[in-house]
Enzyme design. Structure first.
Site, PDB file in Angstrom:
ATOM      1  CB  THR A  30     -57.009   9.498  -6.491  1.00  0.00           C
ATOM      2  OG1 THR A  30     -57.600   9.188  -7.774  1.00  0.00           O
ATOM      3  CG2 THR A  30     -57.524   8.526  -5.442  1.00  0.00           C
ATOM      4  CB  SER A  31     -53.322  12.790  -8.168  1.00  0.00           C
ATOM      5  OG  SER A  31     -52.997  13.536  -7.019  1.00  0.00           O
ATOM      6  CD  GLN A  68     -33.691  15.568   2.393  1.00  0.00           C
ATOM      7  OE1 GLN A  68     -34.584  14.787   2.695  1.00  0.00           O
ATOM      8  NE2 GLN A  68     -32.438  15.191   2.288  1.00  0.00           N
ATOM      9  CD  GLU A 115     -63.500  16.827  -0.225  1.00  0.00           C
ATOM     10  OE1 GLU A 115     -63.895  17.573  -1.125  1.00  0.00           O
ATOM     11  OE2 GLU A 115     -63.603  17.090   0.994  1.00  0.00           O
ATOM     12  N   GLY A 129     -64.817   3.452  -4.273  1.00  0.00           N
ATOM     13  CA  GLY A 129     -64.041   4.639  -3.898  1.00  0.00           C
ATOM     14  C   GLY A 129     -64.001   5.582  -5.083  1.00  0.00           C
TER      15      GLY A 129
END
Ligand code: CAA
Length: 382
Positions: free
Chosen positions: A367-368, A338, A365, A133
């Site tokens: 990950t952070s 919220q 595309e 990944g």
């Protein structure tokens, strides 16, 4: 419409067209498509007629060729209406047509691009595998040369639009002795013998977009359908993702804008303690923070898209735009739920869908965490 920004007359018109199309054709069906998991096929045809499926395809190949900046203007609007439709458009333009335009031979471009422009052929991108990944360069799908063909074997995972796509840009290993330099990219058609769709995934969000496995069992792909040269596939995949990530930033901004619009509407309607909840500072501050961070993300996205169109380096700027926009979008969607209180938790309101859809933007595309690696590597390289 997004807050004012110096757009050219043409860009403003494109944005307005996408805005109206999203409101008229996408917003009314988005919740139902999400609930039923219905892929928005007819809408994509209408989008192709408007040029939305050929934003990067040059006019010589039947596209509108407007570039990445116009592409993100449209993507933000489409994603504001429905993120499943938005990712389908983004993948088709940025991950499938873009590498064919940039790295395909003239023969390959003529074969695929005109039909991709009309929407007759839908594109997808296949890099990830169950074991690779974030570490994309460790992929194991194999391609071995056999005369004028390459024979593909292996399984790709988490492929967006995989169940519906006709044309795939697929990364496979042509040299097992090398790591990233042993990878090549091919254009593979869905009717190739030996190619089939595997498991269809059941997802938290983007439920009107398919995510599947692709299975290759001695699938014979013409050697001329290689993109670039043998061994260049990883760089092609990464350079393609530089563009795709700007598209996901646009998706994240679109979801956040939808979250803000719904929240403003609700704050102006809902009364508690004898007043509209929008008159309470607790709600006002949430709205102000959402609006400010949406604009910041949009400006990062605009910058990255302009750099890509100008042919200037933009790997870091694309990573920053995607990182900031996706995390911002999750905060915005959370705040929208919220602000809606108990109502926000129900399917009766769209914000629970925005909350579910936003989540993937921090994952696919890149990950952070991967984006922080890309950005920091750029900062520290000599
Ligand atoms: N453009 C051009 N070339 C690039 C590049 C870029 N953006 N990034 C890296 N390269 C080149 C490097 O220059 C290097 O070339 P040399 O060997 O000639 O120097 C080569 O590629 C290998 O690069 P790295 O050594 O940096 O490779 P790495 O193994 O350390 O990996 C990584 C780098 C950034 C972590 C990369 O693997 C990555 O981006 N991982 C995330 C994968 C990802 O985003 N997957 C998304 C799947 S697609 C998807 O999600 C679509 C969808 O569903 C919608």
């Amino acid at each position: 419409m997004p807050a004012s920004f110096e757009l050219t007359e043409e860009e403003r018109l494109i944005q307005q067209t996408a805005h109206d199309f999203a409101n008229d054709r996408i917003v009314p069906i988005a919740a139902e498509n999400d609930r039923r998991g219905t892929f928005p096929k007819e809408i994509l045809k209408e989008m192709a007629d408007l040029g939305f499926m050929s934003m990067l395809i040059p006019e010589d190949y039947g596209g509108v060729g407007l570039g990445n900046f116009s592409l993100v203007l449209v993507l933000e609007e489409i994603n504001r209406g429905c993120a499943s439709t938005g990712v389908t458009m983004s993948v088709h333009n940025s991950l499938a047509s873009s590498p064919i335009i940039r790295y395909g031979s003239d023969e390959i471009k003529k074969k695929f691009l005109p039909k991709m422009a009309t929407g007759e052929l839908l594109g997808a991108y296949a890099l990830s595998e169950a074991g690779s990944g974030s570490d994309a360069a460790s992929l194991q799908c194999r391609a071995t040369k056999d005369g004028d063909f390459y024979v593909l074997n292996g399984t790709k995972s988490w492929i967006t639009t995989g169940a519906e796509a006709d044309v795939f840009v697929v990364m496979v290993r042509t040299n097992p002795k090398e790591r990233s330099k042993g990878i090549s990219s091919f254009v593979v058609e869905s009717d190739t013998p030996g190619f089939s769709i595997g498991k269809k995934e059941n997802k938290l969000g983007l439920r009107a977009s398919s995510t599947v496995q692709l299975v290759f069992e001695d699938a014979r792909v013409p050697a001329r359908q290689i993109l670039g040269k043998e061994g260049e596939g990883f760089k092609i995949a990464m350079e393609t993702l530089d563009g795709g990530r700007i598209g996901i930033a646009a998706q994240a901004v679109g979801i956040a804008k939808a979250s803000l619009d719904a929240s403003v509407g609700y704050a102006n309607e809902r009364e508690q303690f004898g007043k509209k909840i929008g008159s309470f500072q607790a709600i006002q501050w949430k709205l102000a923070d959402m609006a400010t961070s949406i604009d910041a993300a949009r400006l990062l996205m605009y910058r990255a898209a302009r750099l890509r169109d100008a042919g200037k380096p933009h790997t870091q700027e694309a990573a920053m735009a995607k990182l900031f926009a996706s995390e911002m979008s999750n905060r915005a969607a959370r705040e929208a739920v919220q602000i809606h209180g108990g109502a926000g938790y129900l399917k009766d309101f769209p914000v629970e869908r925005y909350y579910r859809d936003a989540r993937i933007t921090e994952i696919y595309e890149g990950t952070s965490e991967i984006h922080r690696i890309v950005i920091s590597r750029n900062l520290t390289k000599n």
